[in-house]
Design a protein around this motif. Structure first.
Motif, PDB file in Angstrom:
ATOM      1  N   PRO A   1      -8.980  -0.365  -7.088  1.00 41.24           N
ATOM      2  CA  PRO A   1      -7.728   0.253  -7.548  1.00 41.24           C
ATOM      3  C   PRO A   1      -7.067  -0.504  -8.701  1.00 41.24           C
ATOM      4  O   PRO A   1      -6.447   0.114  -9.577  1.00 41.24           O
ATOM      5  CB  PRO A   1      -6.857   0.243  -6.288  1.00 41.24           C
ATOM      6  CG  PRO A   1      -7.836   0.335  -5.166  1.00 41.24           C
ATOM      7  CD  PRO A   1      -9.001  -0.497  -5.618  1.00 41.24           C
ATOM      8  N   GLU A   2      -7.215  -1.825  -8.730  1.00 39.83           N
ATOM      9  CA  GLU A   2      -6.647  -2.601  -9.834  1.00 39.83           C
ATOM     10  C   GLU A   2      -7.394  -2.311 -11.133  1.00 39.83           C
ATOM     11  O   GLU A   2      -6.785  -2.214 -12.206  1.00 39.83           O
ATOM     12  CB  GLU A   2      -6.700  -4.094  -9.510  1.00 39.83           C
ATOM     13  CG  GLU A   2      -6.249  -5.017 -10.638  1.00 39.83           C
ATOM     14  CD  GLU A   2      -4.813  -4.772 -11.088  1.00 39.83           C
ATOM     15  OE1 GLU A   2      -4.482  -5.158 -12.234  1.00 39.83           O
ATOM     16  OE2 GLU A   2      -4.020  -4.186 -10.315  1.00 39.83           O
ATOM     17  N   PHE A   3      -8.729  -2.158 -11.051  1.00 41.09           N
ATOM     18  CA  PHE A   3      -9.503  -1.797 -12.242  1.00 41.09           C
ATOM     19  C   PHE A   3      -9.069  -0.421 -12.750  1.00 41.09           C
ATOM     20  O   PHE A   3      -8.912  -0.220 -13.962  1.00 41.09           O
ATOM     21  CB  PHE A   3     -10.994  -1.787 -11.914  1.00 41.09           C
ATOM     22  CG  PHE A   3     -11.879  -1.384 -13.068  1.00 41.09           C
ATOM     23  CD1 PHE A   3     -12.217  -2.292 -14.056  1.00 41.09           C
ATOM     24  CD2 PHE A   3     -12.364  -0.084 -13.168  1.00 41.09           C
ATOM     25  CE1 PHE A   3     -13.031  -1.929 -15.125  1.00 41.09           C
ATOM     26  CE2 PHE A   3     -13.178   0.295 -14.231  1.00 41.09           C
ATOM     27  CZ  PHE A   3     -13.507  -0.630 -15.211  1.00 41.09           C
ATOM     28  N   GLU A   4      -8.873   0.514 -11.846  1.00 38.00           N
ATOM     29  CA  GLU A   4      -8.430   1.853 -12.242  1.00 38.00           C
ATOM     30  C   GLU A   4      -7.031   1.803 -12.860  1.00 38.00           C
ATOM     31  O   GLU A   4      -6.739   2.529 -13.816  1.00 38.00           O
ATOM     32  CB  GLU A   4      -8.460   2.781 -11.026  1.00 38.00           C
ATOM     33  CG  GLU A   4      -9.871   3.045 -10.511  1.00 38.00           C
ATOM     34  CD  GLU A   4      -9.895   3.833  -9.214  1.00 38.00           C
ATOM     35  OE1 GLU A   4     -10.874   4.543  -8.958  1.00 38.00           O
ATOM     36  OE2 GLU A   4      -8.907   3.719  -8.438  1.00 38.00           O
ATOM     37  N   ARG A   5      -6.177   0.930 -12.328  1.00 37.00           N
ATOM     38  CA  ARG A   5      -4.829   0.798 -12.892  1.00 37.00           C
ATOM     39  C   ARG A   5      -4.889   0.242 -14.312  1.00 37.00           C
ATOM     40  O   ARG A   5      -4.145   0.679 -15.199  1.00 37.00           O
ATOM     41  CB  ARG A   5      -3.984  -0.122 -12.010  1.00 37.00           C
ATOM     42  CG  ARG A   5      -2.501  -0.169 -12.398  1.00 37.00           C
ATOM     43  CD  ARG A   5      -1.776  -1.306 -11.721  1.00 37.00           C
ATOM     44  NE  ARG A   5      -2.235  -2.605 -12.199  1.00 37.00           N
ATOM     45  CZ  ARG A   5      -1.872  -3.142 -13.366  1.00 37.00           C
ATOM     46  NH1 ARG A   5      -1.060  -2.480 -14.183  1.00 37.00           N
ATOM     47  NH2 ARG A   5      -2.330  -4.327 -13.724  1.00 37.00           N
TER      48      ARG A   5
ATOM     49  N   VAL B   1      -9.457   6.431 -15.591  1.00 35.21           N
ATOM     50  CA  VAL B   1     -10.779   6.085 -15.065  1.00 35.21           C
ATOM     51  C   VAL B   1     -10.724   6.053 -13.541  1.00 35.21           C
ATOM     52  O   VAL B   1      -9.805   5.481 -12.953  1.00 35.21           O
ATOM     53  CB  VAL B   1     -11.245   4.718 -15.600  1.00 35.21           C
ATOM     54  CG1 VAL B   1     -12.520   4.262 -14.889  1.00 35.21           C
ATOM     55  CG2 VAL B   1     -11.475   4.788 -17.103  1.00 35.21           C
ATOM     56  N   THR B   2     -11.723   6.666 -12.909  1.00 33.95           N
ATOM     57  CA  THR B   2     -11.851   6.602 -11.454  1.00 33.95           C
ATOM     58  C   THR B   2     -13.254   6.123 -11.102  1.00 33.95           C
ATOM     59  O   THR B   2     -14.221   6.403 -11.817  1.00 33.95           O
ATOM     60  CB  THR B   2     -11.605   7.974 -10.802  1.00 33.95           C
ATOM     61  OG1 THR B   2     -12.498   8.943 -11.385  1.00 33.95           O
ATOM     62  CG2 THR B   2     -10.168   8.419 -11.009  1.00 33.95           C
ATOM     63  N   VAL B   3     -13.347   5.391  -9.999  1.00 31.06           N
ATOM     64  CA  VAL B   3     -14.622   4.827  -9.558  1.00 31.06           C
ATOM     65  C   VAL B   3     -14.907   5.311  -8.144  1.00 31.06           C
ATOM     66  O   VAL B   3     -14.073   5.159  -7.245  1.00 31.06           O
ATOM     67  CB  VAL B   3     -14.596   3.288  -9.583  1.00 31.06           C
ATOM     68  CG1 VAL B   3     -15.932   2.724  -9.093  1.00 31.06           C
ATOM     69  CG2 VAL B   3     -14.282   2.776 -10.985  1.00 31.06           C
TER      70      VAL B   3
END
Length: 454
Positions: free
Chosen positions: A54-58, A63-65
């Motif tokens: 979720p931090e990467f997406e933020r 972008v969603t993983v």
């Protein structure tokens, strides 16, 4: 049924198969709604990544993983089938070291994975050195094929011996005096009580422990060019040394399996005193045998000979990138976030005990903390000292056949040993038998490799 001799039912099944197969062939490949799809087989990895994605997406709006936990046994075969059939595959995936080489089959141009060499040798952001210069080089060996690097190593997995410190101290054994395997065996003869207590976890029917012993001595299944070497002199002498430790009236090793409740009870009861322990397994002990807190400790592996290698490796994970991915730069960015982001480093290490393969990360204080479970030792320090010595072990698409054949050779040699009067290591007749069986099993691997010519 004049024109179909097998009956109406068989004809109906055939018609249904043809119809459904045709329908499937005409359907478009399913599309992932997420920007990136990431597969892993390890629950500990999945749990760790789930917390931080979720931090990467933020940090990357829009972008969603999609993170998926896939069965270890199914992952490699599922990847091969999907790539060959041009079906939907993940953008990134983790695969166990013993299964990775199966994905390198076929002509280089047809391998569905991205060659990471250019990215590894390129300077990092903000002028940091290339990742190639920062990672322990030996860990690239299993993921290299015909000069191309198809995997980013997740780990190093240097090995120590975990042991019941309390039992050794009660017996007056100073493990600091155990320098070589000869020293270890001598102590083991005294500590072993047949049927009740054994010096070490060692199997007489599978090569799980034999394999890292072979790696420690500079042996392996294949050389750097993919040629079979599992019957060379190193392998023969390793087998001759190993068999008397797991068979006959003077054996010092036994095994009840490497995971699960039976193994947990064996540790608690002191049935076996020493265990092959890569960093990841140290966390298994902490979680599965928590009652042993303060009674366990770690020591370097004894040397096969003075000046030899004080460690080996067991296990590993490769991160691969598929050519199907349309967001290669973003996928690499995600990989760097999951593997190298310092803000996530401490939590990930404390939850797994896995030392990352990137050397400049080891200065973080988390790797130098004392662990109450391990008798207040700084276990990170000891794994860091051993990491540069981890041996390279090379692979081949038929690696799983090779591991099976080494286990079969072990069973053959144990049977001979048990039925020919428990000959000593150095016995010419026993060595001749070991040599012949190792060659026979290695030749079976060579035959398989010839059929799989790539």
């Amino acid at each position: 049924m004049r024109y179909f001799p097998f009956g109406r039912a068989a004809l109906s099944i055939l018609a249904l198969a043809v119809t459904s197969g045709g329908w499937l062939a005409l359907q478009p490949k399913p599309k992932h709604h997420a920007t990136l799809t990431y597969w892993t087989f390890a629950t500990t990895h999945y749990d760790s990544y789930k917390k931080i994605i979720p931090e990467f997406e933020r940090q990357n709006p829009g972008v969603t993983v999609d993170l998926e936990l896939v069965s270890l046994n199914a992952l490699a075969s599922r990847m091969q089938s999907a790539m060959l059939a041009d079906l939907d595959v993940p953008d990134l995936f983790e695969v166990e070291i013993g299964q990775s080489a199966a994905l390198f089959r076929g002509p280089t141009k047809d391998i569905g994975l991205v060659d990471l060499g250019p990215r590894l040798h390129a300077p990092g952001p903000d002028g940091t050195p290339p990742l190639w210069d920062r990672v322990v080089h030996a860990r690239f060996a299993p993921y290299t094929n015909r000069g191309h690097i198809y995997g980013l190593p997740h780990d190093i997995h240097a090995v120590q011996l975990a042991y019941r410190r309390d039992i050794f101290e009660k017996a007056g054994v100073d493990v600091r005096k155990i320098k070589t395997w000869d020293d270890f065996v001598q102590v083991g003869r005294k500590m072993t009580i047949p049927g009740k207590q054994y010096m070490m976890e060692m199997s007489d029917s599978d090569a799980t422990v034999l394999e890292p012993m072979l790696f420690q001595r500079g042996g392996g299944y294949f050389d750097a060019d993919g040629h079979v070497i599992m019957d060379n002199e190193i392998a023969v002498q390793t087998m001759c040394w190993y068999v008397p430790l797991v068979a006959g009236p003077h054996k010092i090793g036994d095994s009840v399996g490497y995971f699960g409740q039976v193994q947990t009870k064996a540790v608690e009861d002191g049935y076996m005193l020493c265990y092959i322990c890569p960093d990841w397994r140290s966390k298994n002990f902490e979680n599965d045998v928590s009652h042993m807190k303060g009674k366990m400790a770690l020591m370097p592996m004894p040397l096969a000979a003075p000046g030899g290698n004080p460690t080996t490796s067991w296990g590993g994970t490769m991160l691969g990138f598929t050519k199907h991915n349309n967001h290669q730069d973003l996928a690499w960015k995600l990989a760097m976030f999951l593997y190298l982001d310092k803000s996530q480093l401490a939590d990930r290490y404390r939850s797994t005990n896995i030392l990352p393969p990137v050397k400049d990360l080891w200065s973080d204080p988390v790797f130098h903390e004392r662990r109450a479970y391990w008798s207040n030792e700084k276990i990170g320090d000891s794994y860091i000292r051993l990491a540069p010595n981890v041996p390279a072990h090379y692979s081949n698409p038929v690696i799983q056949t090779a591991t099976d054949k080494l286990s079969q050779a072990l069973v053959d040699c144990v049977h001979y040993y048990n039925t020919h009067g428990y000959v000593d290591h150095g016995d010419a007749q026993f060595e001749s038998y070991v040599r012949s069986r190792m060659k026979m099993r290695a030749d079976e691997v060579r035959a398989m490799a010839r059929r799989d010519s790539y």
